[in-house]
Design a protein around this motif. Structure first.
Motif, PDB file in Angstrom:
ATOM      1  N   GLU A 119       1.728  -0.533 -12.749  1.00 31.34           N
ATOM      2  CA  GLU A 119       1.428   0.316 -11.594  1.00 31.34           C
ATOM      3  C   GLU A 119       2.438   1.454 -11.472  1.00 31.34           C
ATOM      4  OE1 GLU A 119      -1.217   0.494  -9.714  1.00 31.34           O
ATOM      5  OE2 GLU A 119      -2.124  -1.203 -10.755  1.00 31.34           O
ATOM      6  N   ARG A 120       3.710   1.161 -11.744  1.00 36.67           N
ATOM      7  CA  ARG A 120       4.712   2.218 -11.711  1.00 36.67           C
ATOM      8  C   ARG A 120       4.405   3.287 -12.755  1.00 36.67           C
ATOM      9  NH1 ARG A 120       9.874   0.882 -14.083  1.00 36.67           N
ATOM     10  NH2 ARG A 120       8.543   1.124 -15.895  1.00 36.67           N
ATOM     11  N   ASP A 121       4.000   2.858 -13.954  1.00 38.56           N
ATOM     12  CA  ASP A 121       3.664   3.802 -15.016  1.00 38.56           C
ATOM     13  C   ASP A 121       2.440   4.642 -14.640  1.00 38.56           C
ATOM     14  OD1 ASP A 121       5.812   2.793 -16.401  1.00 38.56           O
ATOM     15  OD2 ASP A 121       4.600   1.615 -17.815  1.00 38.56           O
ATOM     16  N   ARG A 122       1.477   4.027 -13.955  1.00 39.00           N
ATOM     17  CA  ARG A 122       0.294   4.758 -13.499  1.00 39.00           C
ATOM     18  C   ARG A 122       0.699   5.832 -12.496  1.00 39.00           C
ATOM     19  NH1 ARG A 122      -2.526   4.644  -9.010  1.00 39.00           N
ATOM     20  NH2 ARG A 122      -1.466   2.796  -8.208  1.00 39.00           N
ATOM     21  N   ILE A 123       1.575   5.479 -11.580  1.00 33.30           N
ATOM     22  CA  ILE A 123       2.033   6.440 -10.575  1.00 33.30           C
ATOM     23  C   ILE A 123       2.843   7.553 -11.230  1.00 33.30           C
ATOM     24  CG2 ILE A 123       3.578   6.703  -8.583  1.00 33.30           C
ATOM     25  CD1 ILE A 123       2.588   3.857  -7.724  1.00 33.30           C
ATOM     26  N   THR A 124       3.671   7.207 -12.218  1.00 32.72           N
ATOM     27  CA  THR A 124       4.447   8.215 -12.937  1.00 32.72           C
ATOM     28  C   THR A 124       3.523   9.211 -13.637  1.00 32.72           C
ATOM     29  OG1 THR A 124       6.278   6.682 -13.241  1.00 32.72           O
ATOM     30  CG2 THR A 124       6.180   8.564 -14.748  1.00 32.72           C
ATOM     31  N   ALA A 125       2.449   8.723 -14.236  1.00 26.43           N
ATOM     32  CA  ALA A 125       1.482   9.614 -14.886  1.00 26.43           C
ATOM     33  C   ALA A 125       0.808  10.521 -13.862  1.00 26.43           C
ATOM     34  CB  ALA A 125       0.445   8.791 -15.654  1.00 26.43           C
ATOM     35  N   GLN A 126       0.483   9.976 -12.709  1.00 20.78           N
ATOM     36  CA  GLN A 126      -0.119  10.797 -11.658  1.00 20.78           C
ATOM     37  C   GLN A 126       0.847  11.882 -11.194  1.00 20.78           C
ATOM     38  OE1 GLN A 126      -1.183   7.767  -8.768  1.00 20.78           O
ATOM     39  NE2 GLN A 126      -3.353   8.017  -9.240  1.00 20.78           N
ATOM     40  N   LEU A 127       2.120  11.525 -11.087  1.00 22.62           N
ATOM     41  CA  LEU A 127       3.120  12.519 -10.700  1.00 22.62           C
ATOM     42  C   LEU A 127       3.200  13.649 -11.717  1.00 22.62           C
ATOM     43  CD1 LEU A 127       6.009  10.223  -9.412  1.00 22.62           C
ATOM     44  CD2 LEU A 127       4.724  11.892  -8.068  1.00 22.62           C
ATOM     45  N   ALA A 128       3.147  13.303 -12.990  1.00 22.63           N
ATOM     46  CA  ALA A 128       3.196  14.325 -14.037  1.00 22.63           C
ATOM     47  C   ALA A 128       1.988  15.252 -13.940  1.00 22.63           C
ATOM     48  CB  ALA A 128       3.260  13.660 -15.415  1.00 22.63           C
ATOM     49  N   GLU A 129       0.825  14.677 -13.692  1.00 23.23           N
ATOM     50  CA  GLU A 129      -0.386  15.494 -13.545  1.00 23.23           C
ATOM     51  C   GLU A 129      -0.291  16.398 -12.322  1.00 23.23           C
ATOM     52  OE1 GLU A 129      -3.894  13.058 -13.550  1.00 23.23           O
ATOM     53  OE2 GLU A 129      -3.312  12.051 -15.399  1.00 23.23           O
TER      54      GLU A 129
ATOM     55  N   PHE B 294       0.842  -1.206   0.000  1.00 26.51           N
ATOM     56  CA  PHE B 294       0.000   0.000   0.000  1.00 26.51           C
ATOM     57  C   PHE B 294       0.872   1.250   0.000  1.00 26.51           C
ATOM     58  CE2 PHE B 294      -3.861  -2.322   1.805  1.00 26.51           C
ATOM     59  CZ  PHE B 294      -4.649  -2.094   0.693  1.00 26.51           C
ATOM     60  N   ALA B 295       1.923   1.251   0.811  1.00 27.52           N
ATOM     61  CA  ALA B 295       2.823   2.404   0.885  1.00 27.52           C
ATOM     62  C   ALA B 295       3.522   2.660  -0.447  1.00 27.52           C
ATOM     63  CB  ALA B 295       3.851   2.205   1.999  1.00 27.52           C
ATOM     64  N   ALA B 296       3.681   1.606  -1.246  1.00 29.59           N
ATOM     65  CA  ALA B 296       4.286   1.749  -2.578  1.00 29.59           C
ATOM     66  C   ALA B 296       3.287   2.277  -3.599  1.00 29.59           C
ATOM     67  CB  ALA B 296       4.851   0.409  -3.038  1.00 29.59           C
ATOM     68  N   GLY B 297       2.062   2.522  -3.148  1.00 25.11           N
ATOM     69  CA  GLY B 297       1.057   3.100  -4.042  1.00 25.11           C
ATOM     70  C   GLY B 297       0.192   2.084  -4.760  1.00 25.11           C
ATOM     71  N   LEU B 298       0.291   0.818  -4.390  1.00 28.15           N
ATOM     72  CA  LEU B 298      -0.505  -0.201  -5.078  1.00 28.15           C
ATOM     73  C   LEU B 298      -1.916  -0.258  -4.499  1.00 28.15           C
ATOM     74  CD1 LEU B 298       2.100  -3.102  -5.279  1.00 28.15           C
ATOM     75  CD2 LEU B 298       1.574  -1.389  -7.005  1.00 28.15           C
ATOM     76  N   PRO B 299      -2.911  -0.335  -5.350  1.00 26.31           N
ATOM     77  CA  PRO B 299      -4.279  -0.505  -4.859  1.00 26.31           C
ATOM     78  C   PRO B 299      -4.515  -1.954  -4.422  1.00 26.31           C
ATOM     79  CG  PRO B 299      -4.276  -0.379  -7.260  1.00 26.31           C
ATOM     80  CD  PRO B 299      -2.857  -0.153  -6.806  1.00 26.31           C
ATOM     81  N   SER B 300      -5.535  -2.163  -3.623  1.00 28.81           N
ATOM     82  CA  SER B 300      -5.799  -3.501  -3.083  1.00 28.81           C
ATOM     83  C   SER B 300      -6.028  -4.525  -4.186  1.00 28.81           C
ATOM     84  CB  SER B 300      -6.975  -3.475  -2.112  1.00 28.81           C
ATOM     85  OG  SER B 300      -8.137  -2.991  -2.735  1.00 28.81           O
ATOM     86  N   ARG B 301      -6.676  -4.138  -5.279  1.00 34.30           N
ATOM     87  CA  ARG B 301      -6.923  -5.108  -6.357  1.00 34.30           C
ATOM     88  C   ARG B 301      -5.617  -5.632  -6.953  1.00 34.30           C
ATOM     89  NH1 ARG B 301      -7.816  -0.137  -8.485  1.00 34.30           N
ATOM     90  NH2 ARG B 301      -6.677   0.353 -10.393  1.00 34.30           N
ATOM     91  N   THR B 302      -4.602  -4.795  -6.998  1.00 34.77           N
ATOM     92  CA  THR B 302      -3.295  -5.216  -7.502  1.00 34.77           C
ATOM     93  C   THR B 302      -2.582  -6.084  -6.474  1.00 34.77           C
ATOM     94  OG1 THR B 302      -3.127  -3.224  -8.851  1.00 34.77           O
ATOM     95  CG2 THR B 302      -1.071  -4.382  -8.371  1.00 34.77           C
ATOM     96  N   ILE B 303      -2.679  -5.701  -5.215  1.00 37.45           N
ATOM     97  CA  ILE B 303      -2.052  -6.490  -4.155  1.00 37.45           C
ATOM     98  C   ILE B 303      -2.609  -7.903  -4.157  1.00 37.45           C
ATOM     99  CG2 ILE B 303      -1.761  -6.715  -1.655  1.00 37.45           C
ATOM    100  CD1 ILE B 303      -1.746  -3.597  -1.567  1.00 37.45           C
ATOM    101  N   VAL B 304      -3.917  -8.031  -4.289  1.00 41.92           N
ATOM    102  CA  VAL B 304      -4.553  -9.351  -4.317  1.00 41.92           C
ATOM    103  C   VAL B 304      -3.992 -10.185  -5.463  1.00 41.92           C
ATOM    104  CG1 VAL B 304      -6.754 -10.529  -4.737  1.00 41.92           C
ATOM    105  CG2 VAL B 304      -6.649  -8.629  -3.136  1.00 41.92           C
ATOM    106  N   ARG B 305      -3.736  -9.561  -6.592  1.00 38.06           N
ATOM    107  CA  ARG B 305      -3.203 -10.289  -7.753  1.00 38.06           C
ATOM    108  C   ARG B 305      -1.740 -10.683  -7.565  1.00 38.06           C
ATOM    109  NH1 ARG B 305      -4.638  -6.825 -12.888  1.00 38.06           N
ATOM    110  NH2 ARG B 305      -3.504  -8.534 -13.909  1.00 38.06           N
ATOM    111  N   LEU B 306      -1.002  -9.915  -6.759  1.00 42.28           N
ATOM    112  CA  LEU B 306       0.417 -10.196  -6.551  1.00 42.28           C
ATOM    113  C   LEU B 306       0.681 -11.224  -5.453  1.00 42.28           C
ATOM    114  CD1 LEU B 306       1.924  -6.606  -6.780  1.00 42.28           C
ATOM    115  CD2 LEU B 306       2.198  -8.461  -8.427  1.00 42.28           C
ATOM    116  N   LEU B 307      -0.201 -11.315  -4.490  1.00 38.07           N
ATOM    117  CA  LEU B 307       0.061 -12.170  -3.332  1.00 38.07           C
ATOM    118  C   LEU B 307       0.271 -13.649  -3.678  1.00 38.07           C
ATOM    119  CD1 LEU B 307      -2.111 -10.513  -0.563  1.00 38.07           C
ATOM    120  CD2 LEU B 307       0.379 -10.545  -0.777  1.00 38.07           C
ATOM    121  N   PRO B 308      -0.419 -14.227  -4.664  1.00 40.16           N
ATOM    122  CA  PRO B 308      -0.110 -15.624  -4.999  1.00 40.16           C
ATOM    123  C   PRO B 308       1.347 -15.819  -5.431  1.00 40.16           C
ATOM    124  CG  PRO B 308      -2.231 -15.033  -5.912  1.00 40.16           C
ATOM    125  CD  PRO B 308      -1.610 -13.767  -5.381  1.00 40.16           C
TER     126      PRO B 308
END
Length: 134
Positions: free
Chosen positions: A85-95, A53-67
């Protein structure tokens, strides 16, 4: 351990722990009276979820990564998901940067008003107002 104990050991609210369970990020067993109990490994799981979560990942992504975490191996899909997810965060930073820059312009204009930006300072407006007052 009970949910309150897990909350105390991890610094995460009981409400958040219930949410983690609802989303499939944390598992609990139930006592005969329906109370949640957790093994000691739940502490590490909660800390991992908090890091994600602190890395900016939403819960839906975390659920997919945990397996992948549970299996102990990264997959091309999990890697692609992290890159996405990194690219999404980079776009948010630009905005956010663009928004901050626009706000800096507004602050500058507020500190240094000019006729270009402030209609009340235009000579035409001043002349009309003076003529109306006479």
């Amino acid at each position: 351990m009970r949910i309150g104990d897990l909350a105390a050991r991890t610094g995460v609210s009981v409400r958040s722990l219930r949410y983690y369970e609802e989303q499939g990020m944390l598992t609990a067993t139930r006592t005969g009276t329906g109370q949640r109990t957790y093994g000691t490994e739940a502490v590490d799981r909660v800390r991992l979820v908090q890091q994600l979560f602190a890395a900016g990942l939403p819960s839906r992504t975390i659920v997919r990564l945990l397996p992948c975490v549970d299996a102990g191996e990264a997959t091309p899909e999990s890697f692609a998901l992290l890159v996405q997810e990194r690219d999404r965060i980079t776009a948010q930073l630009a905005e956010l940067t663009a928004t901050r820059d626009r706000l800096d312009e507004v602050i500058h204009i507020s500190e240094h008003p000019s006729p270009e930006h402030c209609p009340a300072l235009r000579t035409e407006v001043l002349a009309v107002d003076e003529g109306a007052a006479a």
